[in-house]
Scaffold this motif. Structure first.
Motif, mmCIF file in Angstrom:
data_model
loop_
_atom_site.group_PDB
_atom_site.id
_atom_site.type_symbol
_atom_site.label_atom_id
_atom_site.label_comp_id
_atom_site.label_asym_id
_atom_site.label_seq_id
_atom_site.Cartn_x
_atom_site.Cartn_y
_atom_site.Cartn_z
ATOM 1 N N ILE A 202 0.710 -1.241 -0.044
ATOM 2 C CA ILE A 202 -0.342 0.321 -0.192
ATOM 3 C C ILE A 202 1.156 1.089 0.216
ATOM 4 O O ILE A 202 1.739 1.436 1.212
ATOM 5 C CB ILE A 202 -0.852 -0.119 0.955
ATOM 6 C CG1 ILE A 202 -1.957 -1.532 0.845
ATOM 7 C CG2 ILE A 202 -2.040 1.285 1.129
ATOM 8 C CD1 ILE A 202 -2.525 -1.234 2.467
ATOM 9 N N LYS A 203 0.879 1.812 -0.720
ATOM 10 C CA LYS A 203 1.645 3.314 -1.410
ATOM 11 C C LYS A 203 2.805 2.925 -0.771
ATOM 12 O O LYS A 203 3.780 3.643 -0.289
ATOM 13 C CB LYS A 203 1.234 4.740 0.414
ATOM 14 C CG LYS A 203 -0.274 5.162 -0.638
ATOM 15 C CD LYS A 203 -0.457 6.325 0.020
ATOM 16 C CE LYS A 203 -0.766 5.487 1.315
ATOM 17 N NZ LYS A 203 -0.785 7.028 2.663
ATOM 18 N N GLY A 204 3.270 1.383 -2.034
ATOM 19 C CA GLY A 204 5.171 1.280 -1.890
ATOM 20 C C GLY A 204 5.127 1.032 -0.075
ATOM 21 O O GLY A 204 6.527 0.879 -0.215
ATOM 22 N N GLY A 252 -11.220 -0.087 2.872
ATOM 23 C CA GLY A 252 -10.260 -0.012 3.937
ATOM 24 C C GLY A 252 -9.826 1.708 3.209
ATOM 25 O O GLY A 252 -10.121 1.358 1.459
ATOM 26 N N PHE A 253 -9.225 2.193 3.712
ATOM 27 C CA PHE A 253 -8.753 3.403 2.908
ATOM 28 C C PHE A 253 -7.168 3.033 3.240
ATOM 29 O O PHE A 253 -6.345 3.795 4.307
ATOM 30 C CB PHE A 253 -8.997 4.966 3.283
ATOM 31 C CG PHE A 253 -8.992 6.043 2.766
ATOM 32 C CD1 PHE A 253 -9.910 6.780 1.685
ATOM 33 C CD2 PHE A 253 -8.375 7.235 2.618
ATOM 34 C CE1 PHE A 253 -10.218 7.365 0.103
ATOM 35 C CE2 PHE A 253 -7.970 7.759 1.390
ATOM 36 C CZ PHE A 253 -9.075 8.199 0.421
ATOM 37 N N TYR A 254 -6.591 3.741 1.631
ATOM 38 C CA TYR A 254 -5.344 2.882 2.039
ATOM 39 C C TYR A 254 -5.164 2.256 2.827
ATOM 40 O O TYR A 254 -5.212 0.731 2.752
ATOM 41 C CB TYR A 254 -3.828 4.626 2.652
ATOM 42 C CG TYR A 254 -4.291 4.903 0.724
ATOM 43 C CD1 TYR A 254 -3.886 4.745 -0.302
ATOM 44 C CD2 TYR A 254 -4.679 6.373 1.217
ATOM 45 C CE1 TYR A 254 -4.155 5.495 -1.875
ATOM 46 C CE2 TYR A 254 -4.718 7.467 0.290
ATOM 47 C CZ TYR A 254 -4.000 6.839 -1.656
ATOM 48 O OH TYR A 254 -3.804 7.743 -2.196
ATOM 49 N N ALA A 255 -4.220 1.837 3.966
ATOM 50 C CA ALA A 255 -4.204 0.961 4.990
ATOM 51 C C ALA A 255 -5.067 1.345 6.487
ATOM 52 O O ALA A 255 -4.409 0.112 7.221
ATOM 53 C CB ALA A 255 -2.309 1.753 5.380
ATOM 54 N N THR A 256 -5.657 1.630 6.356
ATOM 55 C CA THR A 256 -6.644 2.031 7.207
ATOM 56 C C THR A 256 -8.037 1.818 6.855
ATOM 57 O O THR A 256 -8.544 1.728 5.829
ATOM 58 C CB THR A 256 -7.495 3.548 8.306
ATOM 59 O OG1 THR A 256 -5.651 4.233 7.764
ATOM 60 C CG2 THR A 256 -7.299 3.851 8.593
ATOM 61 N N GLY A 310 -12.316 3.712 6.485
ATOM 62 C CA GLY A 310 -10.819 4.269 7.179
ATOM 63 C C GLY A 310 -10.575 6.560 7.130
ATOM 64 O O GLY A 310 -9.789 6.669 6.478
ATOM 65 N N LEU A 311 -11.932 6.129 7.877
ATOM 66 C CA LEU A 311 -11.758 7.631 8.025
ATOM 67 C C LEU A 311 -10.096 8.553 8.431
ATOM 68 O O LEU A 311 -10.754 9.322 7.641
ATOM 69 C CB LEU A 311 -12.939 8.514 9.066
ATOM 70 C CG LEU A 311 -13.295 9.278 8.922
ATOM 71 C CD1 LEU A 311 -13.738 9.898 7.845
ATOM 72 C CD2 LEU A 311 -14.583 9.587 10.667
ATOM 73 N N ALA A 312 -10.176 7.768 9.324
ATOM 74 C CA ALA A 312 -8.733 8.611 9.841
ATOM 75 C C ALA A 312 -7.837 8.764 8.628
ATOM 76 O O ALA A 312 -7.342 10.040 8.705
ATOM 77 C CB ALA A 312 -7.941 7.465 11.093
ATOM 78 N N GLU A 313 -6.946 8.228 7.729
ATOM 79 C CA GLU A 313 -6.912 8.197 6.596
ATOM 80 C C GLU A 313 -7.335 9.103 6.069
ATOM 81 O O GLU A 313 -6.480 9.985 4.797
ATOM 82 C CB GLU A 313 -6.004 7.209 6.389
ATOM 83 C CG GLU A 313 -5.035 7.164 5.814
ATOM 84 C CD GLU A 313 -3.978 5.938 5.048
ATOM 85 O OE1 GLU A 313 -2.880 5.827 4.629
ATOM 86 O OE2 GLU A 313 -4.290 5.055 5.758
ATOM 87 N N CYS A 314 -8.694 8.534 5.379
ATOM 88 C CA CYS A 314 -9.332 9.975 4.727
ATOM 89 C C CYS A 314 -9.063 11.101 4.755
ATOM 90 O O CYS A 314 -9.361 11.952 3.838
ATOM 91 C CB CYS A 314 -10.609 8.857 4.064
ATOM 92 S SG CYS A 314 -11.619 9.827 3.332
#
Length: 350
Positions: A202-204, A252-256, A310-314
């Motif tokens: 996720i994102k490298g 999830g949103f990216y890793a969250t 994944g609201l925290a990362e969003c």
């Protein structure tokens, strides 16, 4: 003497490895415990082949004298190899390109830390593919291809140890468990006993989705002292459905992400024309919807809606778009973005 098939030979050699992995044994005891049975000469030949093929794993050790004779035992160190029944006689161009590409994809970002020549050139996992290419006899053909046909950018990615990645991949592939120290965002460490389900980029950065009291996503760069174990953590379920792991990634949103229904949140954003090229043709969450001419937004803007856990990362992603995005729902997202914007304005004025 009947001819043995390659399958019989491979199965016997794996059986020998299993015996001496548990305890160091002399040839006589290996012959006595081996099933199906094999003669002493055959076992000797198998041990010599294993010594020549896997010198770093098979150890021949002196165990003193027995009945006046020098006693030698054999001990296997590490995990068992996969012995092939059929040799690789050919590769298609696509297969060879795939191997070279995988070697580049898995190349370690910090190979200078390695001591082995192959590892230092490629990294631990990429070095394993390099050895496979060499053993298959296609190194010359591989050299004709661009060596760096695939390269993974590590820009902004937290470093992780290739050895830890190899352990996580192996445990996930063979159905074993993991134990590791994990550092959270507050810098606190604790020992985790988990059942890995999937390794994800996720994102490298590498992440391990694992069960540890529930499905969680662990960032590999925060893991240390990673080891494999066959012991399951306390309270572990007998089976973890694949669809639950899929759901964690889907919502999830990216890793969250989360598997808890209470964490599901409907996001609604206004997106400016300047930001739209970075938003379109991408999936941001479940039940994604796009309004081309939404009411209440400036001309040319679009409205994007989706569900995420994944609201925290969003919310950081929304903030990064600055004035080119307007948070509309949920209320918690709107308030957080406004607070951050006000703090930034106050910082500029100061």
């Amino acid at each position: 003497m009947p001819n043995r098939s390659p399958h019989d030979i491979s199965a016997r050699r794996i059986a020998i490895i299993d015996l001496i992995a548990a305890n160091p044994l002399p040839v006589e005891e290996i012959v006595g415990q081996l099933r199906p049975k094999a003669g002493k000469r055959t076992v000797y030949e198998d041990l010599e082949w294993l010594l020549e093929t896997f010198p770093e794993h098979l150890k021949r050790e002196s165990a003193g004298k027995a009945h006046g004779n020098h006693r030698v035992t054999y001990r296997w160190v590490g995990h068992s190899p996969y012995l092939l029944d059929k040799p690789i006689n050919w590769l298609t161009e696509e297969e060879l390109i795939s191997l070279v590409a995988a070697r580049g994809f898995l190349r370690d970002a910090t190979p200078d830390q390695a001591t082995n020549t192959t590892v230092a050139t490629h990294g631990l996992l990429a070095g394993a593919i390099a050895r496979l290419i060499d053993r298959a006899g296609v190194q010359d053909a591989a050299d004709l291809l661009a060596r760096h046909v695939v390269t993974v950018s590590r820009f902004g990615a937290a470093p992780c140890l290739a050895e830890d990645l190899a352990v996580c991949l192996a445990a996930t592939a063979v159905g074993e468990c993991l134990q590791f120290d994990y550092e959270n965002l507050q810098g606190k460490r604790r020992r985790i006993h988990a059942i890995p389900q999937r390794c994800v980029i996720i994102k490298g950065e590498w992440y391990v989705i694992a069960w540890a009291g529930g499905l969680r996503n662990f960032r590999l760069s925060r893991m240390a002292a990673v080891t494999r174990t066959k012991d399951s953590p306390e309270g572990a379920p007998a089976h973890i459905p694949t669809h639950e792991v899929d759901a964690l990634l889907e919502t999830g949103f990216y890793a969250t992400g989360s598997t808890k229904p209470k964490d599901r949140t409907r996001i609604q954003l206004g997106i400016a024309p300047q930001a739209w090229p970075h938003i379109r043709d991408r999936r941001w969450g479940e039940n994604q919807a796009i309004e081309e001419e939404p009411k209440g937004l400036p001309e040319g803007w679009r409205r994007l809606s989706f569900t995420t856990t994944g609201l925290a990362e969003c919310q950081h992603w929304v903030l990064a778009m600055g004035a080119n995005a307007r948070a509309e729902k949920p209320k918690a997202l709107v308030e957080w973005v406004c607070e951050q914007a006000q703090a930034m304005v106050a910082g500029c004025q100061a």
